[in-house]
Design an enzyme around this catalytic site. Structure first.
Site, PDB file in Angstrom:
ATOM      1  N   ARG A  13       0.837  -1.195   0.000  1.00 58.60           N
ATOM      2  CA  ARG A  13       0.000   0.000   0.000  1.00 58.60           C
ATOM      3  C   ARG A  13       0.876   1.251   0.000  1.00 58.60           C
ATOM      4  O   ARG A  13       2.007   1.220   0.483  1.00 58.60           O
ATOM      5  CB  ARG A  13      -0.916   0.014   1.225  1.00 58.60           C
ATOM      6  CG  ARG A  13      -1.820  -1.219   1.342  1.00 58.60           C
ATOM      7  CD  ARG A  13      -2.622  -1.173   2.633  1.00 58.60           C
ATOM      8  NE  ARG A  13      -3.535  -2.314   2.749  1.00 58.60           N
ATOM      9  CZ  ARG A  13      -3.246  -3.447   3.367  1.00 58.60           C
ATOM     10  NH1 ARG A  13      -2.053  -3.606   3.926  1.00 58.60           N
ATOM     11  NH2 ARG A  13      -4.121  -4.428   3.436  1.00 58.60           N
ATOM     12  N   LYS A  28      -1.999  -2.713   8.072  1.00 59.28           N
ATOM     13  CA  LYS A  28      -3.120  -2.277   8.910  1.00 59.28           C
ATOM     14  C   LYS A  28      -3.027  -2.916  10.281  1.00 59.28           C
ATOM     15  O   LYS A  28      -2.702  -4.089  10.412  1.00 59.28           O
ATOM     16  CB  LYS A  28      -4.446  -2.653   8.235  1.00 59.28           C
ATOM     17  CG  LYS A  28      -4.711  -1.880   6.937  1.00 59.28           C
ATOM     18  CD  LYS A  28      -6.064  -2.249   6.360  1.00 59.28           C
ATOM     19  CE  LYS A  28      -6.365  -1.447   5.110  1.00 59.28           C
ATOM     20  NZ  LYS A  28      -7.689  -1.788   4.540  1.00 59.28           N
ATOM     21  N   HIS A  42      -2.849   2.449  -5.616  1.00 61.51           N
ATOM     22  CA  HIS A  42      -3.711   1.303  -5.310  1.00 61.51           C
ATOM     23  C   HIS A  42      -3.948   0.470  -6.561  1.00 61.51           C
ATOM     24  O   HIS A  42      -4.079  -0.756  -6.494  1.00 61.51           O
ATOM     25  CB  HIS A  42      -5.036   1.787  -4.725  1.00 61.51           C
ATOM     26  CG  HIS A  42      -5.624   0.838  -3.728  1.00 61.51           C
ATOM     27  ND1 HIS A  42      -4.966   0.433  -2.583  1.00 61.51           N
ATOM     28  CD2 HIS A  42      -6.819   0.199  -3.707  1.00 61.51           C
ATOM     29  CE1 HIS A  42      -5.722  -0.405  -1.904  1.00 61.51           C
ATOM     30  NE2 HIS A  42      -6.851  -0.569  -2.566  1.00 61.51           N
ATOM     31  N   ARG A  49      -1.101  -1.770  -6.929  1.00 59.90           N
ATOM     32  CA  ARG A  49      -1.255  -2.900  -5.999  1.00 59.90           C
ATOM     33  C   ARG A  49      -2.134  -3.977  -6.632  1.00 59.90           C
ATOM     34  O   ARG A  49      -1.800  -5.168  -6.590  1.00 59.90           O
ATOM     35  CB  ARG A  49      -1.860  -2.376  -4.698  1.00 59.90           C
ATOM     36  CG  ARG A  49      -2.201  -3.426  -3.647  1.00 59.90           C
ATOM     37  CD  ARG A  49      -2.605  -2.702  -2.364  1.00 59.90           C
ATOM     38  NE  ARG A  49      -3.292  -3.543  -1.424  1.00 59.90           N
ATOM     39  CZ  ARG A  49      -2.707  -4.357  -0.551  1.00 59.90           C
ATOM     40  NH1 ARG A  49      -1.395  -4.461  -0.542  1.00 59.90           N
ATOM     41  NH2 ARG A  49      -3.407  -5.065   0.304  1.00 59.90           N
ATOM     42  N   HIS A 105      -3.732  -9.180   3.277  1.00 57.99           N
ATOM     43  CA  HIS A 105      -5.177  -9.236   3.440  1.00 57.99           C
ATOM     44  C   HIS A 105      -5.532 -10.068   4.663  1.00 57.99           C
ATOM     45  O   HIS A 105      -4.993 -11.160   4.846  1.00 57.99           O
ATOM     46  CB  HIS A 105      -5.838  -9.863   2.210  1.00 57.99           C
ATOM     47  CG  HIS A 105      -5.856  -8.959   1.016  1.00 57.99           C
ATOM     48  ND1 HIS A 105      -5.952  -9.436  -0.278  1.00 57.99           N
ATOM     49  CD2 HIS A 105      -5.794  -7.607   0.911  1.00 57.99           C
ATOM     50  CE1 HIS A 105      -5.958  -8.413  -1.119  1.00 57.99           C
ATOM     51  NE2 HIS A 105      -5.854  -7.298  -0.431  1.00 57.99           N
ATOM     52  N   TYR A 115      -9.540 -10.870  -7.009  1.00 57.15           N
ATOM     53  CA  TYR A 115      -8.646 -10.757  -8.152  1.00 57.15           C
ATOM     54  C   TYR A 115      -8.834 -11.893  -9.148  1.00 57.15           C
ATOM     55  O   TYR A 115      -8.460 -11.761 -10.315  1.00 57.15           O
ATOM     56  CB  TYR A 115      -7.191 -10.725  -7.675  1.00 57.15           C
ATOM     57  CG  TYR A 115      -6.882  -9.540  -6.810  1.00 57.15           C
ATOM     58  CD1 TYR A 115      -6.714  -8.283  -7.370  1.00 57.15           C
ATOM     59  CD2 TYR A 115      -6.777  -9.664  -5.432  1.00 57.15           C
ATOM     60  CE1 TYR A 115      -6.445  -7.185  -6.583  1.00 57.15           C
ATOM     61  CE2 TYR A 115      -6.514  -8.569  -4.636  1.00 57.15           C
ATOM     62  CZ  TYR A 115      -6.356  -7.330  -5.213  1.00 57.15           C
ATOM     63  OH  TYR A 115      -6.101  -6.241  -4.428  1.00 57.15           O
TER      64      TYR A 115
END
Length: 320
Positions: free
Chosen positions: A171, A195, A266, A269, A292, A301
């Site tokens: 990110r 995150k 993004h 990414r 993730h 994806y």
């Protein structure tokens, strides 16, 4: 919660209008998000803004304390957001924020019943931005490298950032947060804090390694100032580069690639993830690389790669 929160993600709520008991609990909840959950400032701001909007709505209905919240109030709050034209993604996120908040109220003894446990929310549209083809990705890096042939520090930095974004799929917030010591050149991996401050190691290939070497040896020393600190990537004033500058760079460089879709970091990414899957990587590995929390996010994806296969089949097969 997405690191690129939509423009309508923040309520225009003045927390000073809340009844004192509600405002006090909101402040305690914000401290919980910061100190106990260790969320980023951006995420904390989004969560507290959503909860503040809920409490403001409850107070307009006559509530004065968090114990006055009930399922009808929560539902009417979401219904009002819908009439204001909020997107399904925003509504889903705000419903999640409400459920997390009411669960915290019960867990900490501030409310006897979790009124948000039964709160439903519209399913957000899970759409992916366009991605670059492999040849477009190569043209992107090549165009940036051509402009960096003069050895300018900024040019070397830009190439290194583009190479690393595409090579790792990290990110933009993770990129700008990198320190020099986060790059392990012996193993060609970069240590990333994602995150929730979750740490992971992401490998990168030889092109990115070469670009990083050039930047660290020939570019970064020319931008160093007394306050640079350990930041890997520096802005023109010598401080840690910010996300806005990286987004501007990516959009500008991609505009130089004929026919390429206008995407930001993004999008790079998503491009990295798509190309990994098209190259034969398994979903679980891609999940780990991207950081993730859920495999379901990574499975999005597969729709991109399937669509590409279908288009290729229709264009090439004589009996398609």
């Amino acid at each position: 919660m997405s690191p690129e929160t939509p423009a309508d993600a923040v309520d225009d709520t003045d927390e000073r209008d809340l009844p004192e008991p509600m405002a006090r609990v909101l402040g305690e909840y914000e401290r919980h998000l910061v100190s106990e959950r260790d969320l980023t400032a951006h995420t904390v701001r989004a969560y507290t803004s959503d909860v503040a909007g809920l409490l403001e709505h409850a107070s307009r209905l006559g509530g004065t304390a968090v114990t006055d919240l009930d399922l009808r109030t929560l539902r009417s709050w979401l219904a009002k957001q819908q009439t204001l034209g909020r997107s399904r993604t925003t509504l889903a996120r705000r419903a999640t924020a409400a459920r997390v908040f009411t669960a915290w109220l019960v867990r900490t003894g501030r409310a006897p019943v979790d009124v948000g446990a039964s709160l439903g929310s519209p399913k957000a549209h899970k759409s992916l931005p366009p991605v670059l083809r492999a040849d477009e990705a190569r043209d992107l890096i090549a165009a940036a490298a051509t402009l960096a042939d003069d050895g300018s520090p900024v040019g070397l930095r830009d190439v290194a950032m583009l190479e690393l974004l595409y090579a790792t799929g990290i990110r933009v917030g993770e990129l700008v947060g990198l320190d020099v010591d986060d790059v392990d050149r012996d193993r060609n991996v970069v240590r990333v804090f994602g995150k929730g401050r979750k740490e992971r190691s992401v490998p990168f290939g030889r092109p990115a390694a070469r670009a990083l070497d050039f930047w660290q040896r020939q570019g970064r020393p020319h931008l160093l100032v007394e306050g640079s600190g350990p930041a890997l990537f520096l802005g023109t004033r010598g401080k840690r580069i910010d996300q806005r500058a990286v987004r501007t760079l990516v959009h500008r460089r991609i505009a130089e690639v004929p026919g390429a879709p206008d995407i930001g970091p993004h999008g790079l990414r998503h491009t990295a993830a798509t190309h990994l899957l098209e190259g034969g990587a398994d979903l679980r590995s891609v999940q780990e690389l991207l950081g993730h929390a859920s495999l379901a996010t990574t499975q999005l994806y597969t729709h991109v790669t399937t669509d590409r296969l279908r288009r290729a089949y229709q264009q090439a097969h004589p009996r398609a």
